[in-house]
Design an enzyme around this catalytic site. Sequence first.
Site, mmCIF file in Angstrom:
data_model
loop_
_atom_site.group_PDB
_atom_site.id
_atom_site.type_symbol
_atom_site.label_atom_id
_atom_site.label_comp_id
_atom_site.label_asym_id
_atom_site.label_seq_id
_atom_site.Cartn_x
_atom_site.Cartn_y
_atom_site.Cartn_z
ATOM 1 N N ARG A 290 0.805 -1.226 0.000
ATOM 2 C CA ARG A 290 0.000 0.000 0.000
ATOM 3 C C ARG A 290 0.842 1.283 0.000
ATOM 4 O O ARG A 290 0.537 2.225 -0.726
ATOM 5 C CB ARG A 290 -0.896 -0.007 1.248
ATOM 6 C CG ARG A 290 -1.900 1.120 1.306
ATOM 7 C CD ARG A 290 -2.557 1.213 2.697
ATOM 8 N NE ARG A 290 -2.868 -0.049 3.283
ATOM 9 C CZ ARG A 290 -4.070 -0.647 3.231
ATOM 10 N NH1 ARG A 290 -5.068 -0.040 2.634
ATOM 11 N NH2 ARG A 290 -4.252 -1.816 3.802
ATOM 12 N N ARG A 326 -13.160 -1.203 -1.099
ATOM 13 C CA ARG A 326 -12.702 -1.004 0.284
ATOM 14 C C ARG A 326 -13.759 -0.406 1.216
ATOM 15 O O ARG A 326 -13.859 -0.843 2.368
ATOM 16 C CB ARG A 326 -11.419 -0.167 0.313
ATOM 17 C CG ARG A 326 -10.286 -0.777 -0.520
ATOM 18 C CD ARG A 326 -8.936 -0.140 -0.298
ATOM 19 N NE ARG A 326 -8.473 -0.389 1.049
ATOM 20 C CZ ARG A 326 -8.539 0.466 2.036
ATOM 21 N NH1 ARG A 326 -9.005 1.677 1.838
ATOM 22 N NH2 ARG A 326 -8.132 0.132 3.227
ATOM 23 N N CYS A 356 -26.761 -3.001 -7.195
ATOM 24 C CA CYS A 356 -28.027 -3.241 -6.493
ATOM 25 C C CYS A 356 -27.798 -3.796 -5.096
ATOM 26 O O CYS A 356 -28.159 -4.940 -4.804
ATOM 27 C CB CYS A 356 -28.862 -4.210 -7.319
ATOM 28 S SG CYS A 356 -29.098 -3.574 -8.967
ATOM 29 N N TYR A 384 -5.150 -1.764 -3.579
ATOM 30 C CA TYR A 384 -6.285 -2.598 -3.183
ATOM 31 C C TYR A 384 -7.614 -2.091 -3.747
ATOM 32 O O TYR A 384 -8.640 -2.184 -3.097
ATOM 33 C CB TYR A 384 -6.353 -2.732 -1.657
ATOM 34 C CG TYR A 384 -5.095 -3.344 -1.072
ATOM 35 C CD1 TYR A 384 -4.749 -4.649 -1.382
ATOM 36 C CD2 TYR A 384 -4.258 -2.609 -0.244
ATOM 37 C CE1 TYR A 384 -3.590 -5.216 -0.866
ATOM 38 C CE2 TYR A 384 -3.099 -3.168 0.277
ATOM 39 C CZ TYR A 384 -2.771 -4.467 -0.048
ATOM 40 O OH TYR A 384 -1.622 -5.022 0.462
HETATM 41 N N1 LLP Z 1 3.269 -9.113 3.014
HETATM 42 C C1 LLP Z 1 2.264 -9.948 3.302
HETATM 43 C C2 LLP Z 1 2.585 -11.331 3.689
HETATM 44 C C3 LLP Z 1 0.928 -9.512 3.230
HETATM 45 O O1 LLP Z 1 -0.055 -10.355 3.537
HETATM 46 C C4 LLP Z 1 0.659 -8.170 2.845
HETATM 47 C C5 LLP Z 1 -0.720 -7.682 2.757
HETATM 48 C C6 LLP Z 1 1.744 -7.337 2.543
HETATM 49 C C7 LLP Z 1 3.026 -7.832 2.638
HETATM 50 C C8 LLP Z 1 1.557 -5.907 2.114
HETATM 51 O O2 LLP Z 1 0.949 -5.142 3.087
HETATM 52 P P1 LLP Z 1 0.772 -3.557 2.873
HETATM 53 O O3 LLP Z 1 2.158 -2.935 2.862
HETATM 54 O O4 LLP Z 1 0.083 -3.349 1.597
HETATM 55 O O5 LLP Z 1 -0.035 -3.137 4.017
HETATM 56 N N2 LLP Z 1 -7.169 -5.411 1.088
HETATM 57 C C9 LLP Z 1 -6.803 -4.747 2.324
HETATM 58 C C10 LLP Z 1 -5.346 -4.969 2.671
HETATM 59 C C11 LLP Z 1 -4.962 -6.430 2.780
HETATM 60 C C12 LLP Z 1 -3.489 -6.655 3.042
HETATM 61 C C13 LLP Z 1 -3.134 -8.089 2.899
HETATM 62 N N3 LLP Z 1 -1.741 -8.393 3.051
HETATM 63 C C14 LLP Z 1 -7.147 -3.273 2.214
HETATM 64 O O6 LLP Z 1 -7.651 -2.861 1.176
HETATM 65 O O7 LLP Z 1 -6.951 -2.519 3.153
#
Ligand code: LLP
Length: 428
Positions: A290, A326, A356, A384
């Site tokens: 992110r 989200r 809907c 995301y």
């Molecule tokens: N590494 C692993 C093992 C992960 O499971 C994730 C994210 C990341 C790295 C990266 O995390 P970040 O830096 O993006 O926070 N769909 C959700 C977020 C789900 C994150 C899942 N794992 C949202 O839209 O907030």
Amino acid sequence: MTSMHSDRLPGHPHIAYVGDELFVEQTPLSALAQQYGTPLFVYSRASMLAALAAYQQGFAGRQVQICYAMKANSTLAVIQLFARAGCGFDVVSLGEMRRVLAAGGLARRIIFSGVGKTRAEMHAALEAGVGCFNVESEAELEVLNEVALRLGRQAPVSIRVNPNVDPQTHPYISTGLKDNKFGIAHERVVQTYQRAAALPGLRIEGIDCHIGSQITQETPYLDALDRMLDLLEAVERAGVPIHHIDMGGGLGIDYNGETPPQADALWHKLLDKLDARGFGQRALMIEPGRSLVGNAGVCVTEVLYLKPGEQKNFCIVDAAMNDLPRPAMYQAYHQIVPLKPRATAPETWEVVGPICESGDWIGHDRDLSVQQGDRLAVLSAGAYCMSMASNYNTRNRAAEVLVDGAQAHLIRERESYADQMRLEHLIT
Ligand code: LLP
């Protein structure tokens, strides 16, 4: 650009009003919407590279591999951008691995994470020569060993441990607590490493964790690092050497005035801790998602109808929960701003999509001065959103554009109805 007044949006350094128009870098969004239609995702290349540079600065002089967690945005051109900038990738499926290879990423810079890798995925990843498997259970170790032996290979492994710290974020995106499905409980870590060391098809490379996502405080990271180092010491005392430490991803972004630590400042503190505990020379890996792409992107949408009501005023736009999942999934907040602000007094709107379901909302109680046909930008849509987009209500997934200064590259065409129906068969 002209000498017109420019108003940068806080937290979005490459998105600004110039005159009365919203720009991404030197490109007006309304021109892109005109050309490519809406809903449309638009990303700033400079913003992605600046986010990466913050990490790179934080790590200057250290041995660190940044592995972009591409689940945040898995579009090929985005992967290509990070691959060219020297990133590795954190992947969680064979599909993601294929995307990295198709975009020019190097297999040896891939780490393969995920709690449910199949034998077929392990086989393909070993054949491709991925750099490391982040293993999430004892059962998975045994299967990976078998698959590797059958191929006559040794699988490089890191064990994902569960440091049991609270990342203080939404429960759906907390992953490092005891009752999550992720990682190996810390009381079993030493035993698990000893077992892994005894399996001939495995080669132990690292230790890793990932405590959650959209983390806006530094304390969970500092606590997690302490626990990781405690575990690493215990494992090495038990006779199993560990080459690298992978701290996962999770750093949050500013959606609505949050003030997460800057990547370089956070890593300054973490590196101090590593030095203080005598691990300053250890190879490091991180898996940010992110924080590299989230605030580089917007979703441009058009106001289809205004529907004032007794209780609520609805502003119905052409983007929906299939494009921007989200809010519906996590009650997430995304700022919504006009491409061309109006001078009239704002009213309060429920900004909703055409799907809907009452869950199809994009923003509650937003003060906006809008008319039918206006275009809005939903901010912080680089992470995301497109990677989680669906075809619900048989809606075509949006197009994506990558802006580089005054140049715009169409990096994904809008899906067509034929694309959507391509794999289906009527019964004869
Ligand atoms: N590494 C692993 C093992 C992960 O499971 C994730 C994210 C990341 C790295 C990266 O995390 P970040 O830096 O993006 O926070 N769909 C959700 C977020 C789900 C994150 C899942 N794992 C949202 O839209 O907030």
